[in-house]
Design an enzyme around this catalytic site. Sequence first.
Site, PDB file in Angstrom:
ATOM      1  N   ARG A   8       7.426  24.096 -26.257  1.00 44.85           N
ATOM      2  CA  ARG A   8       8.650  24.905 -26.282  1.00 44.85           C
ATOM      3  C   ARG A   8       9.768  24.317 -25.327  1.00 44.85           C
ATOM      4  O   ARG A   8       9.652  23.619 -24.273  1.00 44.85           O
ATOM      5  CB  ARG A   8       8.632  26.367 -26.003  1.00 44.85           C
ATOM      6  CG  ARG A   8       8.345  26.756 -24.723  1.00 44.85           C
ATOM      7  CD  ARG A   8       9.741  27.211 -24.018  1.00 44.85           C
ATOM      8  NE  ARG A   8       9.346  27.523 -22.824  1.00 44.85           N
ATOM      9  CZ  ARG A   8       9.507  26.907 -21.507  1.00 44.85           C
ATOM     10  NH1 ARG A   8       9.854  25.368 -21.581  1.00 44.85           N
ATOM     11  NH2 ARG A   8       9.271  27.250 -20.350  1.00 44.85           N
ATOM     12  N   HIS A  15      14.031  33.495 -16.432  1.00 44.92           N
ATOM     13  CA  HIS A  15      13.707  34.585 -15.619  1.00 44.92           C
ATOM     14  C   HIS A  15      14.126  35.925 -15.965  1.00 44.92           C
ATOM     15  O   HIS A  15      14.576  36.822 -15.059  1.00 44.92           O
ATOM     16  CB  HIS A  15      14.250  34.122 -14.203  1.00 44.92           C
ATOM     17  CG  HIS A  15      13.380  32.927 -13.745  1.00 44.92           C
ATOM     18  ND1 HIS A  15      12.296  33.039 -12.916  1.00 44.92           N
ATOM     19  CD2 HIS A  15      13.826  31.633 -13.607  1.00 44.92           C
ATOM     20  CE1 HIS A  15      11.841  31.516 -12.548  1.00 44.92           C
ATOM     21  NE2 HIS A  15      12.521  30.889 -12.927  1.00 44.92           N
ATOM     22  N   ASP A  17      12.215  37.334 -18.796  1.00 43.28           N
ATOM     23  CA  ASP A  17      11.223  37.666 -19.626  1.00 43.28           C
ATOM     24  C   ASP A  17      10.296  38.452 -19.028  1.00 43.28           C
ATOM     25  O   ASP A  17       9.888  39.845 -19.437  1.00 43.28           O
ATOM     26  CB  ASP A  17      10.201  36.742 -20.459  1.00 43.28           C
ATOM     27  CG  ASP A  17       9.485  35.647 -19.435  1.00 43.28           C
ATOM     28  OD1 ASP A  17       9.784  35.679 -18.109  1.00 43.28           O
ATOM     29  OD2 ASP A  17       8.811  35.041 -19.753  1.00 43.28           O
ATOM     30  N   GLY A  98       2.861  18.938 -17.654  1.00 45.74           N
ATOM     31  CA  GLY A  98       3.466  19.402 -16.445  1.00 45.74           C
ATOM     32  C   GLY A  98       4.979  19.132 -16.422  1.00 45.74           C
ATOM     33  O   GLY A  98       5.753  19.218 -15.453  1.00 45.74           O
ATOM     34  N   GLY A 100       7.629  20.586 -18.031  1.00 40.23           N
ATOM     35  CA  GLY A 100       8.557  21.905 -18.373  1.00 40.23           C
ATOM     36  C   GLY A 100       8.585  22.127 -19.965  1.00 40.23           C
ATOM     37  O   GLY A 100       9.583  22.827 -20.137  1.00 40.23           O
ATOM     38  N   SER A 102       6.082  23.677 -21.590  1.00 39.71           N
ATOM     39  CA  SER A 102       4.886  24.441 -21.912  1.00 39.71           C
ATOM     40  C   SER A 102       3.927  23.642 -22.482  1.00 39.71           C
ATOM     41  O   SER A 102       3.147  24.169 -23.256  1.00 39.71           O
ATOM     42  CB  SER A 102       5.577  25.614 -22.849  1.00 39.71           C
ATOM     43  OG  SER A 102       6.135  26.213 -22.174  1.00 39.71           O
ATOM     44  N   SER A 103       3.379  22.646 -21.819  1.00 41.69           N
ATOM     45  CA  SER A 103       2.203  21.882 -22.190  1.00 41.69           C
ATOM     46  C   SER A 103       1.003  22.862 -22.022  1.00 41.69           C
ATOM     47  O   SER A 103      -0.106  23.056 -22.637  1.00 41.69           O
ATOM     48  CB  SER A 103       1.892  20.553 -21.432  1.00 41.69           C
ATOM     49  OG  SER A 103       2.092  20.952 -20.155  1.00 41.69           O
ATOM     50  N   ASP A 145       6.627  31.971 -23.218  1.00 37.97           N
ATOM     51  CA  ASP A 145       6.027  30.645 -23.592  1.00 37.97           C
ATOM     52  C   ASP A 145       5.217  30.598 -24.584  1.00 37.97           C
ATOM     53  O   ASP A 145       5.124  29.932 -25.552  1.00 37.97           O
ATOM     54  CB  ASP A 145       5.392  29.674 -22.466  1.00 37.97           C
ATOM     55  CG  ASP A 145       6.661  29.549 -21.177  1.00 37.97           C
ATOM     56  OD1 ASP A 145       7.838  29.516 -21.489  1.00 37.97           O
ATOM     57  OD2 ASP A 145       6.103  29.206 -19.954  1.00 37.97           O
ATOM     58  N   TYR A 194       8.099  31.123  -7.946  1.00 37.54           N
ATOM     59  CA  TYR A 194       8.205  32.002  -8.866  1.00 37.54           C
ATOM     60  C   TYR A 194       7.796  33.445  -8.814  1.00 37.54           C
ATOM     61  O   TYR A 194       8.471  34.325  -9.243  1.00 37.54           O
ATOM     62  CB  TYR A 194       7.306  31.294 -10.017  1.00 37.54           C
ATOM     63  CG  TYR A 194       7.420  31.943 -11.564  1.00 37.54           C
ATOM     64  CD1 TYR A 194       8.054  31.374 -12.356  1.00 37.54           C
ATOM     65  CD2 TYR A 194       6.762  33.261 -11.706  1.00 37.54           C
ATOM     66  CE1 TYR A 194       8.117  32.109 -13.745  1.00 37.54           C
ATOM     67  CE2 TYR A 194       6.922  33.846 -13.172  1.00 37.54           C
ATOM     68  CZ  TYR A 194       7.547  33.250 -13.933  1.00 37.54           C
ATOM     69  OH  TYR A 194       7.568  33.871 -15.036  1.00 37.54           O
TER      70      TYR A 194
END
Length: 336
Positions: A8, A15, A17, A98, A100, A102-103, A145, A194
């Site tokens: 996605r 920041h 959700d 990795g 960014g 959403s793997s 995600d 995070y």
Amino acid sequence: MDAYAPGRVNLIGDHTDYSGGLVCPMAIDLGTSVEVAPGGDVLELVSDADPAPARIPLDITEPARLTPPWARYVAGVVAVLRPSVGGRGHVRSTLPLGGGLSSSAALEVATALALGADGSDGLALAMLCQRAEQLASGVPCGIMDQLVCATGQAGHALLIDCTTFERTPVRIPGDVEVLVVNSGERRALATSAYALRRREVEQAAAELGASLRDVAVDDIAAISDPTLRRRARHVATENARVTAFAAALGSGDVRSAGQLMADSHVSLRDDFEVSTTTLDGLVDSLCRTRGVWGARLTGAGFGGCVVALAAAGTAKALTIPGAVVVRAEGGASVRG
Ligand code: GLA
């Protein structure tokens, strides 16, 4: 079973959700497939991206300690889903790992489906995979995600209300190109930073005695600590921008939509402090490019990708290395 889930890109609403706010991501035309032939009491997977195979006992209790690291997300799904039968299989992905996009969420959703999870309830599937991600990475992530990977719609972004989980498709106009540029920065700080940001948002809400979803920007002034005040201001203004963005994009007003993305980046940079010099530089170059309506960092920040909204054909003339055009695709599916 053979299952596929897309990655996605989030167009706006970062920041927000995990405090029940609004987001507007889209599932993309890059993704991950997981193929499993069932049998035995262990799940054994090989990945195209890593020569080290993964061996996951069905009673695994600490997915975050598994090696190779890519398989922790698979182990997280096993720990939450607790399938009664294991299997042997293969993971293939067109997503930068990795990077960014959403793997990890794509791997979780495809794994869950390949192991027989019920895909008919996209929200339940996403919640299962969100829990798996938290167990695997230690990051107290929100639902965005996994929910968009599970339930995306071709040609549309999804306006998601993370309090009610209502999803409203927002059509991407045909004359628009969504561009993604990977900064190449690994997000080493992401886990701790995070979690810290999430705690700050919770502290700000506690001080106001209300969910940040429900507070007006003017109410934020009542927060005594200046850092918490800025964090809360990002969340409150970002929620308002998501609403305005969905309306603008849905009506084809790409200029306003782009401006809202640029404003979102400034807020993530200055108030939420999750940008980096590299991300700021990429956003600046994109915003100065002819045909680009707006750009911003996308996802958690601290590295990863930037996303831009541009007129169709812009990518061809772009001199920024590594820029790719992504298309809005449908969500996860079982392929046999
Ligand atoms: C990561 C998390 C999401 C969301 C974004 C920031 O991608 O997994 O839940 O919080 O960061 O918007």
